[in-house]
Design a protein around this motif. Structure first.
Motif, PDB file in Angstrom:
ATOM      1  N   LEU A 163       0.651  -1.600   0.189  1.00  0.00           N
ATOM      2  CA  LEU A 163       0.015   0.196  -0.177  1.00  0.00           C
ATOM      3  C   LEU A 163       0.876   1.319  -0.469  1.00  0.00           C
ATOM      4  O   LEU A 163       0.502   2.337  -0.489  1.00  0.00           O
ATOM      5  N   GLY A 209       1.702   3.197  -3.367  1.00  0.00           N
ATOM      6  CA  GLY A 209       0.660   4.603  -3.890  1.00  0.00           C
ATOM      7  C   GLY A 209      -0.318   4.182  -3.679  1.00  0.00           C
ATOM      8  O   GLY A 209      -1.330   3.265  -2.888  1.00  0.00           O
ATOM      9  N   ARG A 210      -1.718   5.161  -3.690  1.00  0.00           N
ATOM     10  CA  ARG A 210      -2.699   5.262  -2.896  1.00  0.00           C
ATOM     11  C   ARG A 210      -3.968   4.466  -4.238  1.00  0.00           C
ATOM     12  O   ARG A 210      -5.209   4.121  -3.473  1.00  0.00           O
ATOM     13  N   ASN A 211      -3.479   4.380  -4.871  1.00  0.00           N
ATOM     14  CA  ASN A 211      -4.499   3.063  -5.808  1.00  0.00           C
ATOM     15  C   ASN A 211      -4.298   2.206  -6.108  1.00  0.00           C
ATOM     16  O   ASN A 211      -4.700   1.161  -6.510  1.00  0.00           O
ATOM     17  N   ILE A 212      -3.836   1.503  -4.714  1.00  0.00           N
ATOM     18  CA  ILE A 212      -3.585   0.539  -4.399  1.00  0.00           C
ATOM     19  C   ILE A 212      -4.889  -0.297  -4.367  1.00  0.00           C
ATOM     20  O   ILE A 212      -4.308   0.409  -2.523  1.00  0.00           O
ATOM     21  N   ASP A 213      -5.171  -1.552  -4.319  1.00  0.00           N
ATOM     22  CA  ASP A 213      -6.260  -1.907  -3.116  1.00  0.00           C
ATOM     23  C   ASP A 213      -5.759  -3.234  -2.410  1.00  0.00           C
ATOM     24  O   ASP A 213      -5.198  -4.012  -2.775  1.00  0.00           O
TER      25      ASP A 213
END
Length: 413
Positions: A320, A323-327
């Motif tokens: 995580l 970056g913020r776009n990691i789910d």
């Protein structure tokens, strides 16, 4: 243990002669020995004439001078001691070593100039630097030891140095069985697991023996495997014939040229690896490793954690940071599906390093966490098989290997 005036005087004479003759002692031990013997002999002759104090032990003085010129001075005898696994300097008069996991303070007294000179001498062999703009440094020394140093004003008052050594000769799981780190039963299971391409996560706290254990596991790889290892600094020592080792690089003084662990993992995928090994994952590079493993490349890595299951939680969290776009759901499912075994080691109060558990993820996520079963657990002073079987047997079956006989040994079949 202060450097004697005789050793200091002879060392200075040899240095002056080296400058006059333009000799490089860095890679020429024979020349160093010859020059030192000449100056020791000259000093001894002066002593006989009453010009300087007599030498008590010429051989000992010779060794000390050679160590001062080509080694690490008064620290060299401790680094030559195979029982010493780590040496650290908190201050010039606070020098310590660890033998078999037990720390002890040394009767060594240096000064700040000597400590800085020792650090510069070590760094000269590595191509790395430390200065006010980059006050930390990690480097691999020629003997495979790992150097870490920090200078003031980040360190309070004095240069702080750690030299961490790794056990030589511990290249096979059988070697660790001999040390009592794990049992022959556990070693047999881990051996067939590595041979059949399982992904292994080696975990433990600092000084628990993760690097040694990781190296021994790699010793179980098939001889024809092409192994690519990526590390912050070189630590792993492999006997593999087809092996490429890469390490990170610090930025230059201009702030350019840095090579990160994430970059190395990505580059390694272009090198036709049969097995990818990351020395240790600490940050966002965990995402790149998981993506590589998810593509079908067998791999191994180590991770700091307090238990095997804590390590699985941590491995689900580190990506995580990329970056913020990691789910988080994607990461957790990927960890569950790619990690086959977690081998956890601990350093006991008696200084002994032991594997205390081996767990196997089932491939499922339950309640947002990676589900796993325990295959081996520490019971008293022994590592015993629990009787559980690996939830995923496909890789064993494809290789024609049956691990059941190993895991059920002592459980009545």
């Amino acid at each position: 243990m202060r450097v004697t005036s005789a050793v200091g005087a002879i060392t200075q004479q040899v240095r002056e002669r080296v400058r006059r003759e333009g000799v490089d002692l860095g890679g020429d031990r024979e020349t160093a020995d010859r020059l030192v013997r000449d100056e020791v002999q000259r000093y001894a002759e002066l002593a006989l004439g009453g010009g300087v104090p007599l030498l008590g032990d010429e051989a000992a003085v010779t060794r000390q001078v050679v160590a001062a010129l080509t080694g690490l001075g008064p620290l060299q005898p401790y680094l030559d001691d195979p029982a010493v696994e780590e040496l650290w300097i908190n201050a010039p008069d606070r020098v310590f070593v660890a033998r078999d996991g037990v720390p002890e303070r040394l009767p060594v007294v240096l000064d700040d100039a000597q400590v800085r000179e020792l650090l510069e001498r070590m760094l000269n062999r590595t191509g790395r630097r430390v200065d006010l703009s980059s006050p930390f440094v990690d480097a691999s020394l020629p003997d495979g030891s790992r150097l870490h140093a920090v200078i003031p004003d980040v360190a309070r008052g004095h240069v702080s140095i750690n030299i961490r050594r790794f056990r030589s000769g511990m290249r096979r799981l059988a070697d660790l069985v001999g040390l009592g780190t794990l049992t022959s039963q556990a070693a047999g299971f881990l051996h067939v697991s590595v041979r059949t391409g399982h992904n292994v996560l080696v975990t433990g706290a600092t000084h628990s023996g993760k690097t040694t254990l990781l190296g021994a596991l790699l010793g179980a790889c098939r001889p024809e495997e092409r192994i690519v290892t990526v590390e912050e600094t070189f630590e792993l020592a492999l006997d593999a014939v087809d092996h490429v080792a890469m390490q990170c690089r610090q930025p230059s003084l201009e702030g350019t040229g840095e090579i990160s662990l994430r970059r190395l993992i990505k580059e390694s995928l272009r090198m036709r690896p049969d097995r990818l090994v990351v020395g240790e994952v600490r940050e966002a590079e965990a995402l790149d490793l998981l993506i590589a493993l998810n593509s079908g490349i067998p791999g191994m890595c180590s991770l700091h954690a307090g238990s095997a299951r804590d390590a699985l939680v941590k491995l689900c969290t580190l990506p995580l940071l990329a970056g913020r776009n990691i789910d988080v759901g994607f990461v957790t499912l990927t960890v569950a599906s790619t990690i086959d075994l977690v081998v956890h080691a601990e350093l006991g109060r008696d200084g002994r390093r032991r594997v205390v558990e081996v767990v196997a993820p089932t491939g499922r996520v339950v309640g947002g966490a990676v589900e796993a079963v325990t295959l081996f657990a520490r019971s008293g002073d022994a590592l015993v098989a629990t009787g559980e079987l690996p939830p995923r047997m496909a890789a064993f079956e494809r290789a024609g290997v049956d691990p059941v006989a190993i895991l059920r040994e002592g459980h009545g079949g």
